[in-house]
Scaffold this motif. Structure first.
Motif, PDB file in Angstrom:
ATOM      1  N   UNK A   1       0.830  -1.208   0.000  1.00 33.50           N
ATOM      2  CA  UNK A   1       0.000   0.000   0.000  1.00 33.50           C
ATOM      3  C   UNK A   1       0.865   1.259   0.000  1.00 33.50           C
ATOM      4  N   UNK A   2       1.937   1.250   0.785  1.00 33.43           N
ATOM      5  CA  UNK A   2       2.809   2.426   0.831  1.00 33.43           C
ATOM      6  C   UNK A   2       3.459   2.687  -0.518  1.00 33.43           C
ATOM      7  N   UNK A   3       4.083   1.658  -1.104  1.00 35.04           N
ATOM      8  CA  UNK A   3       4.737   1.852  -2.398  1.00 35.04           C
ATOM      9  C   UNK A   3       3.704   2.181  -3.471  1.00 35.04           C
ATOM     10  N   UNK A   4       2.510   1.573  -3.373  1.00 33.52           N
ATOM     11  CA  UNK A   4       1.463   1.835  -4.353  1.00 33.52           C
ATOM     12  C   UNK A   4       0.908   3.242  -4.282  1.00 33.52           C
ATOM     13  N   UNK A   5       1.154   3.934  -3.164  1.00 33.08           N
ATOM     14  CA  UNK A   5       0.646   5.309  -3.021  1.00 33.08           C
ATOM     15  C   UNK A   5       1.512   6.325  -3.760  1.00 33.08           C
ATOM     16  N   UNK A   6       2.700   5.920  -4.197  1.00 30.33           N
ATOM     17  CA  UNK A   6       3.615   6.872  -4.845  1.00 30.33           C
ATOM     18  C   UNK A   6       3.126   7.270  -6.232  1.00 30.33           C
ATOM     19  N   UNK A   7       3.336   8.527  -6.550  1.00 29.35           N
ATOM     20  CA  UNK A   7       3.055   9.032  -7.893  1.00 29.35           C
ATOM     21  C   UNK A   7       4.150  10.044  -8.233  1.00 29.35           C
ATOM     22  N   UNK A   8       5.308   9.509  -8.619  1.00 30.71           N
ATOM     23  CA  UNK A   8       6.452  10.351  -8.945  1.00 30.71           C
ATOM     24  C   UNK A   8       7.401   9.560  -9.842  1.00 30.71           C
ATOM     25  N   UNK A   9       7.933  10.150 -10.902  1.00 30.19           N
ATOM     26  CA  UNK A   9       8.931   9.445 -11.715  1.00 30.19           C
ATOM     27  C   UNK A   9      10.148   9.089 -10.869  1.00 30.19           C
ATOM     28  N   UNK A  10      10.803   8.003 -11.219  1.00 30.89           N
ATOM     29  CA  UNK A  10      11.911   7.495 -10.407  1.00 30.89           C
ATOM     30  C   UNK A  10      12.986   8.553 -10.182  1.00 30.89           C
ATOM     31  N   UNK A  11      13.422   9.230 -11.232  1.00 30.77           N
ATOM     32  CA  UNK A  11      14.509  10.196 -11.093  1.00 30.77           C
ATOM     33  C   UNK A  11      14.110  11.380 -10.230  1.00 30.77           C
ATOM     34  N   UNK A  12      12.847  11.804 -10.304  1.00 30.64           N
ATOM     35  CA  UNK A  12      12.389  12.894  -9.446  1.00 30.64           C
ATOM     36  C   UNK A  12      12.387  12.453  -7.989  1.00 30.64           C
ATOM     37  N   UNK A  13      11.980  11.212  -7.750  1.00 29.81           N
ATOM     38  CA  UNK A  13      12.010  10.684  -6.390  1.00 29.81           C
ATOM     39  C   UNK A  13      13.426  10.590  -5.865  1.00 29.81           C
ATOM     40  N   UNK A  14      14.344  10.200  -6.725  1.00 28.16           N
ATOM     41  CA  UNK A  14      15.731  10.112  -6.279  1.00 28.16           C
ATOM     42  C   UNK A  14      16.309  11.496  -6.002  1.00 28.16           C
ATOM     43  N   UNK A  15      15.897  12.499  -6.760  1.00 30.05           N
ATOM     44  CA  UNK A  15      16.374  13.862  -6.515  1.00 30.05           C
ATOM     45  C   UNK A  15      16.030  14.290  -5.093  1.00 30.05           C
TER      46      UNK A  15
END
Length: 331
Positions: free
Chosen positions: A82-96
């Protein structure tokens, strides 16, 4: 370059670090293999929490979901999905975002360099997502050094636009998603196979190599892996250390990976001083500590009734689950 995850300074000269002369791996009497948790151990925060708080369910909902794991209402795998499924962000933006907020243990880069120099294999065992952890290590250590670290974690399916993050569990049948004890047992078997192959090539009079398995962690989720180790390092002040203190389990505390490096240097030196000329380790005896005796499937200790359900499930996954409280049938 973001400040939180920046390439480490080159390791200080050996004399400044108080190190020992390098011993080629081929000359060691015993193979040492290191395994480490990542979140809260190598990194000082949880990589997932940074993402969830900003791009997912938010900190309040995340804390509620964590409480559902602790209470036994839901499984670790179910809540994590549920936690991971709640994300809505491209991978590189999340890593930034992670590169700005995530802090790494200040001694880790030097410790990794020490392991490479001494020929000590280093593995990460994590309940997190492998693509996230690899990206962090690539940034922090550089891709060449990062590639020397084996990451045993869950894979992930992440859409390019970031609209879906889906864990691909290593052990989908387990309520843990990734059963670290299973991964540690697999690793130990592989080490034993390597040693057995060397034993066949040994010449008369040569001493048998005894592998030493080291585990480094910080929390309750590390208990399954920790019980498979010969030497356990627990980060000071956190839940794994508290559990070890409460139940009399032998461990070595650490504030930084620099502390672990110093202790392993002592172990290497001590191993070179044989007792009785029989080639036995001077102090650390593989698989002879209390940890596995009190943690085995057939020896659930009497204090289990007083152990919180979350810890029971992580420590004795064969006997307990988060969904079923069956302690009344146990000793």
């Amino acid at each position: 370059m973001p400040s939180a995850i920046s390439p480490p300074e080159p390791p200080a000269p050996k004399a400044a670090r108080g190190g020992r002369d390098a011993v080629p791996a081929t000359n060691k009497k015993r193979k040492i293999v290191c395994f480490s948790d990542f979140d809260g151990t190598i990194s000082l925060q949880d990589t997932g929490h940074i993402l969830f708080n900003t791009y997912g369910c938010g900190s309040s909902k995340r804390e509620l979901l964590d409480s559902q794991i602790n209470s036994g209402e839901r499984t670790f795998k179910d809540v994590s999905e549920e936690m991971w499924g709640s994300l809505n962000v491209p991978f590189e933006d999340g890593f930034e975002l992670m590169s700005q907020q995530l802090e790494m243990d200040p001694g880790f880069a030097g410790f990794h360099a020490f392991c490479v120099k001494e020929g000590i294999p280093f593995h990460v065992i994590s309940a997190g997502l492998k693509p996230v952890l690899r990206r962090v290590l690539d940034e922090f250590l550089g891709e060449e050094q990062s590639s020397k670290i084996d990451i045993v974690a869950n894979e992930a399916e992440i859409k390019e636009d970031g609209s879906e993050w889906k864990p691909v569990w290593r052990h989908g049948e387990s309520e843990l998603g990734h059963d670290k004890a299973v991964s540690m047992k697999e690793a130990r078997r592989e080490v034993n196979r390597e040693v057995a192959g060397k034993k066949l090539e040994m010449k008369e009079g040569e001493e048998e190599e005894v592998p030493l398995i080291v585990f480094i962690g910080d929390g309750v989720s590390d208990l399954p892996a920790a019980r498979e180790a010969d030497v356990l390092f627990a980060r000071k002040g956190l839940r794994l250390e508290g559990y070890c203190v409460e139940h009399g389990i032998k461990y070595l505390p650490f504030d930084s990976f620099a502390d672990i490096q110093k202790k392993l240097e002592e172990i290497l030196e001590e191993d070179e001083k044989k007792t009785g000329g029989k080639g036995k380790p001077a102090r650390f005896n593989p698989r002879a500590n209390m940890w596995r005796r009190v943690s085995s499937r057939n020896a659930v200790p009497r204090y289990v009734v007083m152990t919180p359900k979350e810890e029971r499930m992580f420590l004795w996954p064969e006997a307990f689950t988060l969904a079923v409280d069956d302690t009344r049938s146990r000793p």
